[in-house]
Design a protein around this motif. Structure first.
Motif, mmCIF file in Angstrom:
data_model
loop_
_atom_site.group_PDB
_atom_site.id
_atom_site.type_symbol
_atom_site.label_atom_id
_atom_site.label_comp_id
_atom_site.label_asym_id
_atom_site.label_seq_id
_atom_site.Cartn_x
_atom_site.Cartn_y
_atom_site.Cartn_z
ATOM 1 N N LEU A 60 -0.795 4.225 3.195
ATOM 2 C CA LEU A 60 -1.292 4.460 1.833
ATOM 3 C C LEU A 60 -0.379 5.418 1.072
ATOM 4 C CD1 LEU A 60 -5.162 4.695 2.317
ATOM 5 C CD2 LEU A 60 -3.822 2.794 1.378
ATOM 6 N N ASP A 61 0.235 6.371 1.778
ATOM 7 C CA ASP A 61 1.200 7.261 1.123
ATOM 8 C C ASP A 61 2.435 6.478 0.667
ATOM 9 O OD1 ASP A 61 -0.405 9.488 1.545
ATOM 10 O OD2 ASP A 61 0.494 9.915 3.502
ATOM 11 N N ILE A 66 5.514 3.510 -3.658
ATOM 12 C CA ILE A 66 5.980 2.238 -4.217
ATOM 13 C C ILE A 66 5.522 2.113 -5.657
ATOM 14 C CG2 ILE A 66 5.752 -0.280 -4.085
ATOM 15 C CD1 ILE A 66 5.379 0.068 -1.030
ATOM 16 N N LYS A 67 4.283 2.420 -5.910
ATOM 17 C CA LYS A 67 3.741 2.254 -7.258
ATOM 18 C C LYS A 67 4.304 3.274 -8.241
ATOM 19 C CE LYS A 67 1.685 -1.364 -6.331
ATOM 20 N NZ LYS A 67 2.185 -2.614 -6.959
ATOM 21 N N THR A 68 4.847 4.361 -7.705
ATOM 22 C CA THR A 68 5.476 5.364 -8.567
ATOM 23 C C THR A 68 6.899 4.960 -8.959
ATOM 24 O OG1 THR A 68 4.193 7.169 -7.594
ATOM 25 C CG2 THR A 68 6.227 7.766 -8.736
ATOM 26 N N LEU A 84 -14.331 -2.505 5.075
ATOM 27 C CA LEU A 84 -14.350 -2.656 3.626
ATOM 28 C C LEU A 84 -13.771 -1.428 2.934
ATOM 29 C CD1 LEU A 84 -15.146 -4.253 1.117
ATOM 30 C CD2 LEU A 84 -17.440 -3.237 1.283
ATOM 31 N N ASP A 85 -14.072 -0.238 3.448
ATOM 32 C CA ASP A 85 -13.581 0.996 2.828
ATOM 33 C C ASP A 85 -12.048 1.042 2.813
ATOM 34 O OD1 ASP A 85 -16.136 1.817 2.381
ATOM 35 O OD2 ASP A 85 -16.230 3.214 4.073
ATOM 36 N N ASP A 92 -7.384 -0.293 -4.404
ATOM 37 C CA ASP A 92 -7.510 0.696 -5.478
ATOM 38 C C ASP A 92 -6.207 1.461 -5.702
ATOM 39 O OD1 ASP A 92 -10.106 -0.009 -5.939
ATOM 40 O OD2 ASP A 92 -10.999 1.661 -4.819
ATOM 41 N N GLU A 93 -5.397 1.614 -4.660
ATOM 42 C CA GLU A 93 -4.116 2.310 -4.807
ATOM 43 C C GLU A 93 -3.029 1.404 -5.382
ATOM 44 O OE1 GLU A 93 -3.346 5.332 -4.644
ATOM 45 O OE2 GLU A 93 -5.109 6.202 -3.679
#
Length: 225
Positions: A60-61, A66-68, A84-85, A92-93
């Motif tokens: 997730l980090d 990547i999205k930055t 699911l979480d 969501d990220e």
């Protein structure tokens, strides 16, 4: 299409890369978070396959990074974690899709193609340079509306040059683009010249212009003449 596979399970890496290479994808590999961060900083990818559990970091980090720095890159989370979480956290990220291990490789391929279609507007699925037109989805290439026959490597090479017109590209850069990480273990990459020669010949014989310029001792340029 160039894919980065961020995964530490060697057998799965081999299976994915073998399958995708047969489908004409260029695959690079990062087996840990450090390598993944380095590759994301240095290179551009059309899609990244991201495992969440890595020996030295959290997927997730990497996704946040990547999205930055590469917001337009498609990301598919490939994970054994199916709660699911966790799925919601990844989506969501900014992940574009989530597939749970184990999975059929054709399904992964279909998901990659779906991400590519969503990320690429219809108007951008055709690459046009003067008399040359390439359908990026069907991989059909035309010269003045006449279909020509190119090998997979020749077509990828042509797309690479058109997307980098007027830039000097070294033989190593070309080899790395066409064959991925494999070329870094090869001392002699003169085989690039043969692919360039064949591509140039086919384009000219089909009525196209010779846009390829040799920069002696350095590499090649694609110039609009």
């Amino acid at each position: 299409m160039k894919i980065l596979i961020i995964e530490d399970h060697k057998d799965l890496i081999i299976n994915i890369t073998d399958y995708l290479k047969n489908e004409d994808y260029i695959c690079e590999i990062a087996c840990d978070a450090q390598t993944a961060f380095e590759k994301i900083e240095l290179f551009e990818y059309d899609c990244i396959l991201l495992d969440l559990m890595l020996p030295d970091g959290n997927g997730l980090d990497i996704l946040k990074h990547i999205k930055t720095c590469s917001a337009g890159t498609g990301v598919i989370i490939v994970s054994a974690r199916d709660s699911l979480d966790i799925k919601l956290a990844g989506l969501d990220e900014g992940a574009d899709d989530y597939i749970t291990k184990p999975f059929p490789l054709p399904e992964l391929h279909s998901r990659i193609k779906a991400v590519f279609r969503r990320k690429t507007p219809e108007t951008h699925r055709h690459l046009i340079f003067n008399e040359i037109s390439i359908d990026l989805e069907s991989k059909a290439c035309c010269i003045s509306n006449q279909l020509i026959s190119l090998t997979k490597k020749e077509l990828n090479l042509l797309i690479y040059f058109i997307n980098n017109q007027n830039r000097m590209l070294t033989k190593q850069a070309i080899a790395s683009h066409l064959w991925g990480d494999y070329t870094y273990s090869i001392d002699n990459i003169d085989f690039v010249y043969q692919h360039l020669k064949n591509l140039r010949k086919k384009l000219i014989e089909s009525g196209g212009k010779d846009y390829l310029q040799t920069v002696y001792g350095l590499g090649y340029k694609w110039i609009d003449k």
